[in-house]
Design an enzyme around this catalytic site. Structure first.
Site, PDB file in Angstrom:
ATOM      1  N   ASP A 121       0.861  -1.181   0.000  1.00  0.00           N
ATOM      2  CA  ASP A 121       0.000   0.000   0.000  1.00  0.00           C
ATOM      3  C   ASP A 121       0.897   1.231   0.000  1.00  0.00           C
ATOM      4  O   ASP A 121       2.025   1.177   0.509  1.00  0.00           O
ATOM      5  CB  ASP A 121      -0.907   0.009   1.244  1.00  0.00           C
ATOM      6  CG  ASP A 121      -2.148   0.876   1.065  1.00  0.00           C
ATOM      7  OD1 ASP A 121      -2.003   2.104   0.892  1.00  0.00           O
ATOM      8  OD2 ASP A 121      -3.264   0.339   1.090  1.00  0.00           O
TER       9      ASP A 121
ATOM     10  N   VAL B 209       1.890   1.353  -6.707  1.00  0.00           N
ATOM     11  CA  VAL B 209       1.718   0.437  -7.836  1.00  0.00           C
ATOM     12  C   VAL B 209       1.895   1.118  -9.185  1.00  0.00           C
ATOM     13  O   VAL B 209       1.997   0.431 -10.213  1.00  0.00           O
ATOM     14  CB  VAL B 209       0.344  -0.264  -7.780  1.00  0.00           C
ATOM     15  CG1 VAL B 209       0.223  -1.125  -6.529  1.00  0.00           C
ATOM     16  CG2 VAL B 209      -0.810   0.730  -7.886  1.00  0.00           C
TER      17      VAL B 209
ATOM     18  N   ASN C 147      -5.856  -5.016  -5.865  1.00  0.00           N
ATOM     19  CA  ASN C 147      -6.967  -4.328  -5.221  1.00  0.00           C
ATOM     20  C   ASN C 147      -6.766  -2.817  -5.145  1.00  0.00           C
ATOM     21  O   ASN C 147      -7.732  -2.085  -4.940  1.00  0.00           O
ATOM     22  CB  ASN C 147      -7.160  -4.893  -3.810  1.00  0.00           C
ATOM     23  CG  ASN C 147      -8.148  -4.093  -2.989  1.00  0.00           C
ATOM     24  OD1 ASN C 147      -9.353  -4.163  -3.206  1.00  0.00           O
ATOM     25  ND2 ASN C 147      -7.634  -3.296  -2.050  1.00  0.00           N
TER      26      ASN C 147
ATOM     27  N   SER D 178     -15.103  -3.549 -10.885  1.00  0.00           N
ATOM     28  CA  SER D 178     -16.270  -2.948 -10.229  1.00  0.00           C
ATOM     29  C   SER D 178     -17.474  -3.156 -11.132  1.00  0.00           C
ATOM     30  O   SER D 178     -17.336  -3.319 -12.354  1.00  0.00           O
ATOM     31  CB  SER D 178     -16.044  -1.449 -10.021  1.00  0.00           C
ATOM     32  OG  SER D 178     -17.246  -0.797  -9.634  1.00  0.00           O
TER      33      SER D 178
ATOM     34  N   TYR E  97     -13.368   6.520 -13.312  1.00  0.00           N
ATOM     35  CA  TYR E  97     -13.479   5.245 -12.613  1.00  0.00           C
ATOM     36  C   TYR E  97     -14.125   4.175 -13.500  1.00  0.00           C
ATOM     37  O   TYR E  97     -13.629   3.057 -13.610  1.00  0.00           O
ATOM     38  CB  TYR E  97     -14.289   5.433 -11.333  1.00  0.00           C
ATOM     39  CG  TYR E  97     -14.281   4.246 -10.407  1.00  0.00           C
ATOM     40  CD1 TYR E  97     -13.141   3.945  -9.656  1.00  0.00           C
ATOM     41  CD2 TYR E  97     -15.408   3.436 -10.273  1.00  0.00           C
ATOM     42  CE1 TYR E  97     -13.134   2.850  -8.792  1.00  0.00           C
ATOM     43  CE2 TYR E  97     -15.400   2.356  -9.405  1.00  0.00           C
ATOM     44  CZ  TYR E  97     -14.260   2.061  -8.673  1.00  0.00           C
ATOM     45  OH  TYR E  97     -14.249   0.973  -7.823  1.00  0.00           O
TER      46      TYR E  97
ATOM     47  N   LYS F 218     -12.117   0.841 -14.770  1.00  0.00           N
ATOM     48  CA  LYS F 218     -12.527  -0.477 -14.280  1.00  0.00           C
ATOM     49  C   LYS F 218     -13.028  -1.378 -15.419  1.00  0.00           C
ATOM     50  O   LYS F 218     -12.869  -2.600 -15.356  1.00  0.00           O
ATOM     51  CB  LYS F 218     -13.594  -0.330 -13.194  1.00  0.00           C
ATOM     52  CG  LYS F 218     -13.052   0.241 -11.881  1.00  0.00           C
ATOM     53  CD  LYS F 218     -11.986  -0.667 -11.279  1.00  0.00           C
ATOM     54  CE  LYS F 218     -11.575  -0.228  -9.896  1.00  0.00           C
ATOM     55  NZ  LYS F 218     -10.574  -1.139  -9.275  1.00  0.00           N
TER      56      LYS F 218
END
Length: 264
Positions: free
Chosen positions: A36, A60, A83, A135, A148, A152
Site C-alpha cells: 500500500d 503500484v 486491489n 467494479s 473510474y 474499471k
C-alpha cells in the site's frame, strides 16, 4: 499447524476491502506481502497478523518500485490480488486531466505493472493465480464517476488479455466486480441512512454486500477449486447488474396472457 500454501501479494492492503482480503489470505494459509502507499496502515496490519504478513510501502504506479518489491519475495507468489484503486468522481465535463490520469494510473496501469512483474516470476515457477478487482461500474456505466468507469472496464478487458497470453504458462487471471459494498471507499456513501436505504432497495438480494463477500470470491478464484476458471469476471453484487427489470411495474393481467398474445 496450518500448512502454508505459499506467498500472496495484495495491493491496496492497508485499509478497507484490501485489508479484509489480506486477513482471509492469512487464514487460508498464505504468507502475505501487503502492499500500500500508506506505510503506516500496512505496518499496523502486519503487526496485527504477525509473521504471516509483511507490510511494505509500494506505489503500484511506480514500475521500479513494483519490480523491486516483487523481486524481494523469497519465491514467486502463488496468488496476486490487484486491489489498489482510487476514485475521482465528478461529471466528465468538469473532470480535470489530473484526476482522469490518477484513476487510470492506479486502477489500470497499476494492475498491469503488478501483474506483469508477478507473471514473470510465476512463469518460472510453473504458474499461479491473479485476481483483479474491477467494479460493477466497469460493467454498467454510472454518471459522474469520472474516469473510474472507464478504468474499471479496462481492467476487465486487461484481465481477459492477460489470461489468454499467460494461460499456457499455468497462470490463471480473473476479475471480481464488487457491487454495492458497505466497505472501503463506499463507506461514506452508506453513512447517509436515506441513501443507504434507497440503494439497498435496488439490490435483488435485499442487502448491501460486505468486504467478506468480496474476499471469499477472491479466495475461491485463487484456489485449486477454480483450477479451470480463467478470463472471467464475477460480479459480487447481489444481482444488481442483472436487475434492469427488477421491480419494474407492470399490470397483473400480463401474468396470465393466452394464445391471443402469442406473436410468433
Amino acid at each position: 499447524m496450518k500448512a502454508v500454501t505459499g506467498w500472496a501479494v495484495v495491493t491496496g492492503a492497508g485499509n478497507g476491502i484490501g485489508a479484509v482480503i489480506t486477513r482471509h489470505a492469512v487464514k487460508a494459509g498464505y504468507r502475505v506481502a501487503a502492499w500500500d502507499v500508506d506505510e503506516k496502515a500496512v505496518t499496523a496490519l502486519a503487526a496485527e497478523l504477525g509473521a504471516s504478513c509483511v507490510g511494505t510501502a509500494v506505489d503500484v504506479t511506480d514500475e521500479e518500485a513494483v519490480n523491486a518489491a516483487m523481486a524481494a519475495l523469497p519465491e514467486a507468489p502463488k496468488l496476486v490480488v490487484n486491489n489498489a484503486g482510487v476514485v475521482r468522481f465528478g461529471p466528465l465535463l468538469d473532470l480535470s486531466v489530473a484526476d482522469w490520469r490518477a484513476a487510470v494510473e492506479v486502477n489500470l496501469t497499476g494492475t498491469f505493472l503488478v501483474s506483469r512483474a508477478a507473471a514473470r516470476r510465476m512463469i518460472d515457477a510453473g504458474g499461479g493465480a491473479i485476481v483483479n478487482i474491477s467494479s460493477i461500474n466497469g460493467i454498467a456505466a454510472a454518471p459522474n464517476a469520472g474516469a473510474y468507469t472507464a478504468s474499471k472496464a479496462a481492467v476487465i478487458k486487461l484481465t481477459e488479455h492477460m489470461a489468454l497470453e499467460w494461460g499456457d504458462a499455468g497462470i490463471r487471471v480473473n476479475a471480481v466486480a464488487p457491487g454495492l459494498i458497505n466497505a472501503g471507499m463506499s463507506e461514506p456513501i452508506f453513512a447517509d441512512p436515506e441513501v443507504r436505504a434507497l440503494r439497498q432497495g435496488r439490490v435483488p438480494m435485499g442487502r448491501l454486500g460486505s468486504a467478506d463477500d468480496v474476499a471469499e470470491t477472491v479466495m475461491y478464484l485463487g484456489s485449486p477449486k477454480a483450477a479451470y476458471v480463467t478470463a472471467q469476471t464475477i460480479a459480487v453484487d447481489g444481482g444488481i447488474t442483472a436487475s434492469a427489470l427488477h421491480k419494474m411495474p407492470r399490470p397483473a393481467s400480463v401474468d396470465s396472457v393466452g394464445v391471443e398474445a402469442d406473436s410468433r
